[in-house]
Write an enzyme that holds these catalytic residues in place. Structure first.
Site, PDB file in Angstrom:
ATOM      1  N   GLY A   1       2.672   1.758  -3.097  1.00 43.69           N
ATOM      2  CA  GLY A   1       1.677   2.164  -4.095  1.00 43.69           C
ATOM      3  C   GLY A   1       1.507   3.671  -4.110  1.00 43.69           C
TER       4      GLY A   1
ATOM      5  CB  SER B   1      20.077   8.854  21.253  1.00 41.77           C
ATOM      6  OG  SER B   1      18.921   8.985  20.443  1.00 41.77           O
TER       7      SER B   1
ATOM      8  NE  ARG C   1       6.394   7.013  20.340  1.00 42.27           N
ATOM      9  CZ  ARG C   1       5.584   5.950  20.384  1.00 42.27           C
ATOM     10  NH1 ARG C   1       4.446   6.024  21.042  1.00 42.27           N
ATOM     11  NH2 ARG C   1       5.911   4.829  19.787  1.00 42.27           N
TER      12      ARG C   1
ATOM     13  CD  GLU D   1      21.978   5.278  18.490  1.00 41.20           C
ATOM     14  OE1 GLU D   1      22.169   5.352  19.711  1.00 41.20           O
ATOM     15  OE2 GLU D   1      21.029   4.632  18.004  1.00 41.20           O
TER      16      GLU D   1
ATOM     17  CD  GLU E   1       7.500   2.840  16.315  1.00 43.07           C
ATOM     18  OE1 GLU E   1       7.236   3.258  17.448  1.00 43.07           O
ATOM     19  OE2 GLU E   1       8.619   2.377  15.994  1.00 43.07           O
TER      20      GLU E   1
ATOM     21  CB  SER F   1      14.316  -7.905  19.270  1.00 42.40           C
ATOM     22  OG  SER F   1      13.969  -8.319  18.020  1.00 42.40           O
TER      23      SER F   1
ATOM     24  CG  ASP G   1       8.585  -1.426  18.383  1.00 40.83           C
ATOM     25  OD1 ASP G   1       8.118  -2.190  19.247  1.00 40.83           O
ATOM     26  OD2 ASP G   1       9.767  -1.009  18.392  1.00 40.83           O
TER      27      ASP G   1
ATOM     28  CE  LYS H   1      -4.028  -1.996   2.221  1.00 42.30           C
ATOM     29  NZ  LYS H   1      -5.075  -1.786   3.220  1.00 42.30           N
TER      30      LYS H   1
ATOM     31  CD  GLU I   1      14.302   8.809  -3.142  1.00 43.94           C
ATOM     32  OE1 GLU I   1      13.450   9.689  -3.402  1.00 43.94           O
ATOM     33  OE2 GLU I   1      15.155   8.427  -3.958  1.00 43.94           O
TER      34      GLU I   1
HETATM   35  P1  0O2 Z   1      14.392  -1.847  16.429  1.00 49.11           P
HETATM   36  O1  0O2 Z   1      15.521  -2.797  16.322  1.00 49.11           O
HETATM   37  O2  0O2 Z   1      14.481  -0.712  15.460  1.00 49.11           O
HETATM   38  O3  0O2 Z   1      13.062  -2.538  16.391  1.00 49.11           O
HETATM   39  P2  0O2 Z   1      11.767   3.931  23.654  1.00 49.11           P
HETATM   40  O4  0O2 Z   1      12.318   2.738  22.900  1.00 49.11           O
HETATM   41  O5  0O2 Z   1      11.639   3.766  25.118  1.00 49.11           O
HETATM   42  O6  0O2 Z   1      12.485   5.206  23.298  1.00 49.11           O
HETATM   43  P3  0O2 Z   1       9.163   3.267  22.518  1.00 49.11           P
HETATM   44  O7  0O2 Z   1       7.891   3.548  23.257  1.00 49.11           O
HETATM   45  O8  0O2 Z   1       9.514   1.835  22.320  1.00 49.11           O
HETATM   46  O9  0O2 Z   1      10.274   4.155  23.198  1.00 49.11           O
HETATM   47  O10 0O2 Z   1       8.962   3.891  21.128  1.00 49.11           O
HETATM   48  P4  0O2 Z   1       9.787   4.851  20.202  1.00 49.11           P
HETATM   49  O11 0O2 Z   1      11.022   5.428  20.812  1.00 49.11           O
HETATM   50  O12 0O2 Z   1       8.794   5.786  19.620  1.00 49.11           O
HETATM   51  O13 0O2 Z   1      10.205   3.828  19.088  1.00 49.11           O
HETATM   52  C1  0O2 Z   1      11.162   2.875  19.286  1.00 49.11           C
HETATM   53  C2  0O2 Z   1      11.841   2.633  17.951  1.00 49.11           C
HETATM   54  O14 0O2 Z   1      12.282   3.878  17.413  1.00 49.11           O
HETATM   55  C3  0O2 Z   1      13.108   1.816  18.137  1.00 49.11           C
HETATM   56  O15 0O2 Z   1      12.805   0.458  18.075  1.00 49.11           O
HETATM   57  C4  0O2 Z   1      13.978   2.302  16.969  1.00 49.11           C
HETATM   58  O16 0O2 Z   1      13.562   1.716  15.765  1.00 49.11           O
HETATM   59  C5  0O2 Z   1      13.622   3.773  16.933  1.00 49.11           C
HETATM   60  N1  0O2 Z   1      14.459   4.541  17.856  1.00 49.11           N
HETATM   61  C6  0O2 Z   1      14.046   5.202  18.965  1.00 49.11           C
HETATM   62  N2  0O2 Z   1      15.083   5.826  19.544  1.00 49.11           N
HETATM   63  C7  0O2 Z   1      16.185   5.554  18.831  1.00 49.11           C
HETATM   64  C8  0O2 Z   1      17.569   5.933  18.940  1.00 49.11           C
HETATM   65  O17 0O2 Z   1      18.003   6.639  19.844  1.00 49.11           O
HETATM   66  N3  0O2 Z   1      18.411   5.435  17.979  1.00 49.11           N
HETATM   67  C9  0O2 Z   1      17.967   4.649  16.950  1.00 49.11           C
HETATM   68  N4  0O2 Z   1      18.871   4.219  16.060  1.00 49.11           N
HETATM   69  N5  0O2 Z   1      16.666   4.273  16.828  1.00 49.11           N
HETATM   70  C10 0O2 Z   1      15.791   4.722  17.741  1.00 49.11           C
HETATM   71  P5  0O2 Z   1      13.685  -0.579  18.886  1.00 49.11           P
HETATM   72  O18 0O2 Z   1      12.757  -1.608  19.437  1.00 49.11           O
HETATM   73  O19 0O2 Z   1      14.547   0.113  19.845  1.00 49.11           O
HETATM   74  O20 0O2 Z   1      14.606  -1.221  17.861  1.00 49.11           O
END
Ligand code: 0O2
Length: 207
Positions: free
Chosen positions: A25, A113, A104, A153, A138, A51, A71, A22, A40
């Site tokens: 698309g 970060s 968000r 990162e 998400e 995980s 997510d 989708k 893009e």
């Molecule tokens: P993966 O491997 O990408 O699935 P929190 O994680 O506590 O900050 P929350 O509620 O889980 O908060 O949601 P958030 O922060 O909106 O979304 C989390 C996802 O956003 C992460 O998934 C990453 O994909 C991305 N993300 C958030 N903060 C960072 C960061 O500082 N650096 C990077 N590279 N990605 C970030 P996961 O599950 O961490 O990992």
């Protein structure tokens, strides 16, 4: 808790598969109309069981309420320009095949970060042979520069588990600032770039 993981993850896989089609698309429709596409490219993935469990443990999420994790299914939409992100979010808000449950904005409010991206969490109805099942998905919307920083990162984080040595932490902060500057510079010459891209695609079509 004894859980059939394959069964649990199946609707998430279905959601990611359908949403990839989708959202890609949407890009094709812009191309068809010979308009600049704010999208893009699009990627998608379902979190691995490992995980999902690691995150549940870190956040104290009981296994009975794993469906609340936002997510497990994730899509990423990459844009050339920061302004394209707003346009993509608008397009998502106008759709009626899912419901937005949360947004968000880590662009105007970047994370500590240095992470920047716009997150939209949706409730997506998956049609199964047992009826409809709504799953949370998400969608991360970011520029190519934001994606470059986040990808690097993320790999470093895998190694250091958030405990960065000081020099690496400082470099990451500087790199985040450089990515921000890159987006700013590109926005300033956006029209120039888009004109050039339009000429390029026209030429390619004639070949
Ligand atoms: P993966 O491997 O990408 O699935 P929190 O994680 O506590 O900050 P929350 O509620 O889980 O908060 O949601 P958030 O922060 O909106 O979304 C989390 C996802 O956003 C992460 O998934 C990453 O994909 C991305 N993300 C958030 N903060 C960072 C960061 O500082 N650096 C990077 N590279 N990605 C970030 P996961 O599950 O961490 O990992």
């Amino acid at each position: 808790m004894d859980r059939n993981w394959e069964e649990f993850l199946a609707p998430y896989h279905q959601a990611v598969g359908e949403l990839k089609v989708k959202l890609k698309g949407m890009r094709s429709q812009f191309e068809l109309l010979k308009q600049h596409s704010p999208i893009e490219f699009v990627t998608g993935r379902v979190k691995s069981i490992r995980s999902v469990l690691d995150k549940a443990e870190k956040r104290n999420i009981p296994l009975e309420t794993l469906e609340e994790m936002q997510d497990i299914a994730g899509l990423r939409m990459m844009c050339q320009f920061v302004d394209d992100i707003k346009m993509v979010v608008e397009l998502l808000r106008e759709r009626n095949d899912f419901e937005i449950v949360e947004e968000r904005d880590y662009i105007t409010q970047k994370k500590e970060s240095g992470y920047r991206s716009y997150h939209v969490v949706i409730a997506y109805p998956v049609q199964t042979i047992q009826g409809e099942k709504k799953v949370l998905v998400e969608i991360q919307i970011r520029t190519l520069a934001m994606n470059f920083w986040a990808t690097i990162e993320h790999s470093l984080n895998y190694k250091y588990k958030g405990q960065y040595p000081e020099d690496i932490h400082a470099r990451l902060q500087r790199a985040a600032e450089a990515a921000f500057q890159l987006d700013e510079e590109m926005s300033l010459i956006r029209h120039e770039i888009q004109e050039a891209q339009a000429i390029f695609s026209e030429k390619k079509e004639k070949e």
